[in-house]
Scaffold this motif. Structure first.
Motif, PDB file in Angstrom:
ATOM      1  N   GLY A  24     -33.306  57.924-102.736  1.00 27.02           N
ATOM      2  CA  GLY A  24     -32.482  58.416-101.638  1.00 27.02           C
ATOM      3  C   GLY A  24     -31.303  57.504-101.347  1.00 27.02           C
ATOM      4  N   ASN A  25     -30.879  57.465-100.087  1.00 25.25           N
ATOM      5  CA  ASN A  25     -29.752  56.615 -99.684  1.00 25.25           C
ATOM      6  C   ASN A  25     -30.214  55.181 -99.464  1.00 25.25           C
ATOM      7  OD1 ASN A  25     -28.155  58.880 -99.737  1.00 25.25           O
ATOM      8  ND2 ASN A  25     -28.141  59.175 -97.526  1.00 25.25           N
ATOM      9  N   ILE A  26     -29.425  54.238 -99.959  1.00 27.31           N
ATOM     10  CA  ILE A  26     -29.731  52.824 -99.785  1.00 27.31           C
ATOM     11  C   ILE A  26     -28.426  52.072 -99.569  1.00 27.31           C
ATOM     12  CG2 ILE A  26     -29.793  52.574-102.304  1.00 27.31           C
ATOM     13  CD1 ILE A  26     -31.568  50.142-101.957  1.00 27.31           C
ATOM     14  N   LEU A  27     -28.431  51.128 -98.637  1.00 27.88           N
ATOM     15  CA  LEU A  27     -27.245  50.307 -98.397  1.00 27.88           C
ATOM     16  C   LEU A  27     -27.112  49.258 -99.496  1.00 27.88           C
ATOM     17  CD1 LEU A  27     -27.536  49.749 -94.535  1.00 27.88           C
ATOM     18  CD2 LEU A  27     -26.124  51.423 -95.743  1.00 27.88           C
ATOM     19  N   ASN A  28     -25.879  48.869 -99.793  1.00 28.38           N
ATOM     20  CA  ASN A  28     -25.671  47.910-100.880  1.00 28.38           C
ATOM     21  C   ASN A  28     -26.103  46.494-100.515  1.00 28.38           C
ATOM     22  OD1 ASN A  28     -23.605  47.401 -99.070  1.00 28.38           O
ATOM     23  ND2 ASN A  28     -22.047  47.082-100.642  1.00 28.38           N
ATOM     24  N   ILE A  76     -40.755  49.381-109.873  1.00 30.30           N
ATOM     25  CA  ILE A  76     -39.310  49.482-110.080  1.00 30.30           C
ATOM     26  C   ILE A  76     -38.609  49.020-108.809  1.00 30.30           C
ATOM     27  CG2 ILE A  76     -37.378  51.054-110.506  1.00 30.30           C
ATOM     28  CD1 ILE A  76     -39.296  52.788-112.103  1.00 30.30           C
ATOM     29  N   THR A  77     -37.670  48.094-108.959  1.00 31.12           N
ATOM     30  CA  THR A  77     -36.921  47.563-107.819  1.00 31.12           C
ATOM     31  C   THR A  77     -35.430  47.785-108.029  1.00 31.12           C
ATOM     32  OG1 THR A  77     -38.588  45.845-107.421  1.00 31.12           O
ATOM     33  CG2 THR A  77     -36.412  45.504-106.453  1.00 31.12           C
ATOM     34  N   LEU A  78     -34.784  48.325-107.007  1.00 32.21           N
ATOM     35  CA  LEU A  78     -33.331  48.509-107.022  1.00 32.21           C
ATOM     36  C   LEU A  78     -32.716  47.465-106.099  1.00 32.21           C
ATOM     37  CD1 LEU A  78     -30.691  49.994-107.637  1.00 32.21           C
ATOM     38  CD2 LEU A  78     -31.267  51.618-105.822  1.00 32.21           C
ATOM     39  N   ASP A  79     -31.838  46.644-106.672  1.00 33.43           N
ATOM     40  CA  ASP A  79     -31.214  45.556-105.917  1.00 33.43           C
ATOM     41  C   ASP A  79     -29.699  45.609-106.106  1.00 33.43           C
ATOM     42  OD1 ASP A  79     -30.456  43.286-104.627  1.00 33.43           O
ATOM     43  OD2 ASP A  79     -31.577  41.885-105.888  1.00 33.43           O
ATOM     44  N   PRO A  80     -28.991  46.410-105.291  1.00 30.31           N
ATOM     45  CA  PRO A  80     -27.529  46.527-105.428  1.00 30.31           C
ATOM     46  C   PRO A  80     -26.790  45.228-105.159  1.00 30.31           C
ATOM     47  CG  PRO A  80     -28.437  48.291-104.060  1.00 30.31           C
ATOM     48  CD  PRO A  80     -29.509  47.267-104.228  1.00 30.31           C
ATOM     49  N   THR A 113     -28.491  56.910-104.028  1.00 30.42           N
ATOM     50  CA  THR A 113     -27.101  56.888-103.575  1.00 30.42           C
ATOM     51  C   THR A 113     -26.881  55.573-102.844  1.00 30.42           C
ATOM     52  OG1 THR A 113     -27.058  59.298-103.314  1.00 30.42           O
ATOM     53  CG2 THR A 113     -25.339  58.039-102.198  1.00 30.42           C
ATOM     54  N   ILE A 114     -25.989  54.747-103.384  1.00 26.64           N
ATOM     55  CA  ILE A 114     -25.760  53.411-102.828  1.00 26.64           C
ATOM     56  C   ILE A 114     -24.524  53.453-101.927  1.00 26.64           C
ATOM     57  CG2 ILE A 114     -25.361  50.987-103.370  1.00 26.64           C
ATOM     58  CD1 ILE A 114     -26.658  51.544-106.105  1.00 26.64           C
ATOM     59  N   LEU A 115     -24.745  53.165-100.655  1.00 23.57           N
ATOM     60  CA  LEU A 115     -23.683  53.221 -99.651  1.00 23.57           C
ATOM     61  C   LEU A 115     -23.333  51.818 -99.173  1.00 23.57           C
ATOM     62  CD1 LEU A 115     -25.123  56.183 -97.544  1.00 23.57           C
ATOM     63  CD2 LEU A 115     -23.361  56.313 -99.310  1.00 23.57           C
ATOM     64  N   GLU A 116     -22.096  51.666 -98.741  1.00 21.09           N
ATOM     65  CA  GLU A 116     -21.642  50.361 -98.265  1.00 21.09           C
ATOM     66  C   GLU A 116     -22.208  50.074 -96.871  1.00 21.09           C
ATOM     67  OE1 GLU A 116     -17.450  47.840 -97.920  1.00 21.09           O
ATOM     68  OE2 GLU A 116     -17.487  49.870 -98.753  1.00 21.09           O
ATOM     69  N   ASP A 117     -22.617  48.832 -96.662  1.00 23.90           N
ATOM     70  CA  ASP A 117     -23.181  48.411 -95.378  1.00 23.90           C
ATOM     71  C   ASP A 117     -22.055  47.897 -94.473  1.00 23.90           C
ATOM     72  OD1 ASP A 117     -24.650  47.498 -93.284  1.00 23.90           O
ATOM     73  OD2 ASP A 117     -25.744  45.959 -94.398  1.00 23.90           O
ATOM     74  N   PHE A 118     -21.860  48.574 -93.345  1.00 25.02           N
ATOM     75  CA  PHE A 118     -20.819  48.176 -92.395  1.00 25.02           C
ATOM     76  C   PHE A 118     -21.404  47.590 -91.109  1.00 25.02           C
ATOM     77  CE2 PHE A 118     -18.961  51.611 -94.933  1.00 25.02           C
ATOM     78  CZ  PHE A 118     -17.775  51.018 -95.355  1.00 25.02           C
TER      79      PHE A 118
END
Length: 366
Positions: A24-28, A76-80, A113-118
């Motif tokens: 799903g959606n994840i912040l970078n 499995i690990t996702l690390d943007p 979906t990798i989104l920018e963290d603001f």
């Protein structure tokens, strides 16, 4: 809804709780993990290994080898944070299973979906932030032939105060980015210019293009391109509807190159013939195996499927086998593996430099 603990997916003698990870959606700035439960149902020990994947993904098993009937886990690990990555991730990770002297290739797919963290922005900074505004969000290309291409333009404006930066633009197969204005000052207008070339589609077009920017309120904007294919030009296998298309070796080569991360290449010959020689990155699944359809059904339906046999003579049998499976698109290699070799196409790679000296192949990928 099936329990996540059920091992319903089959990859040979390996049973899995799933073979597609949807994060799903994840912040970078975040790190997220998921687990696949597995079990070795073979009568011999099983080794599991993984092929190349992007730096922001980590994948491993808790044990290097599973005894017969032993259970285990794939983590499995996702690390943007390991790379400046924004946008859609849909990656196929090669998975190899070894049982004694037998080795089979499969895959696990990870999407996010990798989104920018603001979150670091203050209220004052948010008020001065850029704002993206498009004039329109849907473009209709009308009726289009598979041999033609059309240019689509979307216009946008920065109605914020600080510079607007387009981080990336994710496009689906059949669409490519020609140009766009990466940085816009306050009140300036820009254009996203795209090329639509749906050679490998046979029905209505419904493309979604995602634009990622540094607008903290709308960091992802989805645009849509619609249209219809000229159905009179379609070339399909007999009675195949829109599911299976027979393609020449040169066309197949081009399809692989243009969709390298979105295609599954399936070798349906015997394991012996596969081990003797095969197209690189192909997965072996013997057409005569009793569980052929079950294994085929376990594959990622969101990928393009390219199937080949020895001579390219089993098209109708394959059609009958997959007609009730929900694959996105299926191609069948005319002439089979022998036809591929006759064209002197590479057996060791899918890249342009692997075809040095093959004028036909060089021409189609220029």
């Amino acid at each position: 809804m099936p329990s996540p603990g059920k091992l319903r997916t089959k990859l040979g003698k390996l049973r899995l709780s799933k073979n597609r990870i949807k994060l799903g959606n994840i912040l970078n700035s975040e790190v997220i993990s998921d687990t696949i439960l597995i079990k070795n149902t073979a009568t011999v020990p099983m080794k599991i290994s993984f092929g190349e994947h992007s730096d922001i993904l980590q994948i491993y098993t808790l044990k290097d080898s599973l005894k017969p009937q032993e259970k285990g886990k794939i983590v499995i690990t996702l690390d943007p944070t390991q790379g400046k990555k924004y946008g859609l991730l849909d990656e196929r990770i090669p998975l190899t299973i070894e049982e004694g002297n037998r080795k089979r290739n499969y895959a696990i797919t990870v999407s996010a979906t990798i989104l920018e963290d603001f979150s670091y922005l203050t209220e004052k900074e948010r008020k001065k932030a850029p704002k993206i505004q498009f004039e329109g969000y849907v473009a209709d290309v009308g009726v289009i032939s598979k041999k033609e291409s059309k240019t689509v333009e979307f216009y946008y404006k920065n109605i914020g105060k600080n510079d607007l930066i387009i981080r990336t633009i994710d496009v689906p197969m059949g669409v490519s980015v020609i140009a766009y204005d990466k940085v816009l000052k306050k009140n300036r207008k820009g254009t996203v210019k795209l090329e639509v070339k749906p050679k490998y589609f046979r029905a209505k077009l419904n493309f979604v293009v995602n634009v990622f920017s540094n607008d903290p309120n709308r960091s992802m904007v989805s645009l849509k391109i619609i249209g219809k294919m000229n159905r009179k030009e379609n070339t399909k296998l007999k009675n195949s509807g829109e599911k299976v298309e027979k393609v020449s070796p040169l066309d197949a080569y081009k399809i692989i190159n243009e969709n390298f991360n979105d295609i599954l290449i399936l070798d349906i010959r015997s394991e012996k013939k596969y081990n003797d020689d095969h197209i690189k990155h192909a997965i072996n699944l013997d057409f005569n195996a009793e569980n052929f359809k079950d294994l085929l059904n376990a594959m990622d339906k969101n990928k393009i499927l390219l199937i080949y046999d020895d001579e390219g003579v089993h098209g109708e049998k394959i059609l009958k086998t997959i007609e009730d499976l929900e694959f996105k698109k299926v191609y069948y290699l005319a002439g089979g593996f022998h036809g591929w070799k006759k064209e002197n196409l590479s057996l060791s790679g899918m890249r342009k430099n692997s075809l040095l000296g093959n004028k036909k192949a060089e021409k189609i990928i220029e």
